[in-house]
Write an enzyme that holds these catalytic residues in place. Sequence first.
Site, PDB file in Angstrom:
ATOM      1  N   ASN A   5       0.869  -1.178   0.000  1.00 26.35           N
ATOM      2  CA  ASN A   5       0.000   0.000   0.000  1.00 26.35           C
ATOM      3  C   ASN A   5       0.907   1.229   0.000  1.00 26.35           C
ATOM      4  O   ASN A   5       1.499   1.558   1.019  1.00 26.35           O
ATOM      5  CB  ASN A   5      -0.884  -0.061   1.259  1.00 26.35           C
ATOM      6  CG  ASN A   5      -1.675   1.216   1.474  1.00 26.35           C
ATOM      7  OD1 ASN A   5      -1.781   2.064   0.584  1.00 26.35           O
ATOM      8  ND2 ASN A   5      -2.240   1.352   2.673  1.00 26.35           N
ATOM      9  N   LYS A   7       0.083   4.271  -0.284  1.00 24.36           N
ATOM     10  CA  LYS A   7      -0.548   5.464   0.306  1.00 24.36           C
ATOM     11  C   LYS A   7      -0.308   6.676  -0.602  1.00 24.36           C
ATOM     12  O   LYS A   7      -0.247   6.511  -1.819  1.00 24.36           O
ATOM     13  CB  LYS A   7      -0.040   5.674   1.736  1.00 24.36           C
ATOM     14  CG  LYS A   7      -0.119   4.377   2.560  1.00 24.36           C
ATOM     15  CD  LYS A   7       0.088   4.561   4.025  1.00 24.36           C
ATOM     16  CE  LYS A   7      -0.066   3.210   4.719  1.00 24.36           C
ATOM     17  NZ  LYS A   7       0.032   3.282   6.167  1.00 24.36           N
ATOM     18  N   HIS A  92      -9.369   1.097   4.794  1.00 24.16           N
ATOM     19  CA  HIS A  92      -8.106   1.277   5.513  1.00 24.16           C
ATOM     20  C   HIS A  92      -8.341   2.239   6.672  1.00 24.16           C
ATOM     21  O   HIS A  92      -9.119   3.183   6.561  1.00 24.16           O
ATOM     22  CB  HIS A  92      -7.035   1.828   4.560  1.00 24.16           C
ATOM     23  CG  HIS A  92      -5.673   1.831   5.181  1.00 24.16           C
ATOM     24  ND1 HIS A  92      -5.275   2.818   6.058  1.00 24.16           N
ATOM     25  CD2 HIS A  92      -4.643   0.964   5.077  1.00 24.16           C
ATOM     26  CE1 HIS A  92      -4.043   2.535   6.473  1.00 24.16           C
ATOM     27  NE2 HIS A  92      -3.639   1.419   5.896  1.00 24.16           N
ATOM     28  N   SER A 207       3.559  -2.202  10.262  1.00 21.33           N
ATOM     29  CA  SER A 207       5.010  -2.286  10.500  1.00 21.33           C
ATOM     30  C   SER A 207       5.636  -3.626  10.110  1.00 21.33           C
ATOM     31  O   SER A 207       6.561  -4.093  10.775  1.00 21.33           O
ATOM     32  CB  SER A 207       5.340  -1.942  11.966  1.00 21.33           C
ATOM     33  OG  SER A 207       5.002  -0.593  12.241  1.00 21.33           O
TER      34      SER A 207
HETATM   35  P1  PGA Z   1       3.046   0.239   7.546  1.00 25.17           P
HETATM   36  O1  PGA Z   1       1.546   0.465   6.968  1.00 25.17           O
HETATM   37  O2  PGA Z   1       3.549  -1.030   6.939  1.00 25.17           O
HETATM   38  O3  PGA Z   1       3.812   1.450   7.064  1.00 25.17           O
HETATM   39  O4  PGA Z   1       2.931   0.163   9.015  1.00 25.17           O
HETATM   40  C1  PGA Z   1       0.672  -0.615   6.812  1.00 25.17           C
HETATM   41  C2  PGA Z   1      -0.637  -0.132   6.237  1.00 25.17           C
HETATM   42  O5  PGA Z   1      -1.117   0.930   6.644  1.00 25.17           O
HETATM   43  O6  PGA Z   1      -1.223  -0.792   5.355  1.00 25.17           O
END
Ligand code: PGA
Length: 248
Positions: A5, A7, A92, A207
């Site tokens: 993702n 974002k 999400h 994470s």
């Molecule tokens: P992250 O995000 O791996 O940066 O913690 C996960 C997500 O929001 O899908």
Amino acid sequence: MVAGNWKMNGLGASMAELEKMIQGFEPALAARLDLLVCPPATLIAQFAWKSKGSKIAIGAQDCHAKAFGAHTGDLSAEMLRDAGASAVIVGHSERRADHGETDDAVRAKAEAAWRAGLLAIICVGETKTEREAGDTLPIVGRQLKGSVPEKASAANTVIAYEPVWAIGTGLTPTVKDVEEVHGMIRKELVKRFGEAASAIRILYGGSVKPDNAATLLKAADVDGALVGGASLKAGDFLGISRAYSGGR
Ligand code: PGA
């Protein structure tokens, strides 16, 4: 499945990173897992074109519930499919928080995804306060009930469990905690949709990095990962997917 993702990150120059992912996704690994990259909507068409003929699929991060109409700035699932997406993330926690998306809205988006022939990746997860209050299972259970439409199946739906407090923080739940929530999700899916629903993939997100992927992805009832930050770099993203290179 390992899904990235991106974002609100990525410009045209990010094509170089996608190229590295395509090149680095070895056939032996591709035989073991589905790799999905969800860039910002502005890059879907280019990414889909570039990844054609490769084993990497392209997805979107959100869609509108309607197919078309007077909704300035929104994109329908049909448009995303037309641009080359084969999946879309819905619900999400950042969309739930930033745009006030309710379980009802998320369910409508998942139905829109199916209508357009897209795989719906439906996200659920508790906040830090909810976890500390001991409410994780009821909260996630309620989100699951409200956000997943009738007729969910392994062919049209993936669930992503993402504890909000683990997203982008470097914090992760223990394997035991992950297994507890994923086990509950599995049980609820089977109770509602029948035995075939045990094949619905349940991803863990929050994470996930190359150094913790093997531990998290081998947990019971974890069928993959939804990866944010570490999906932006080919090396990290492929490093996570290599958690599936050994026997399971
Ligand atoms: P992250 O995000 O791996 O940066 O913690 C996960 C997500 O929001 O899908």
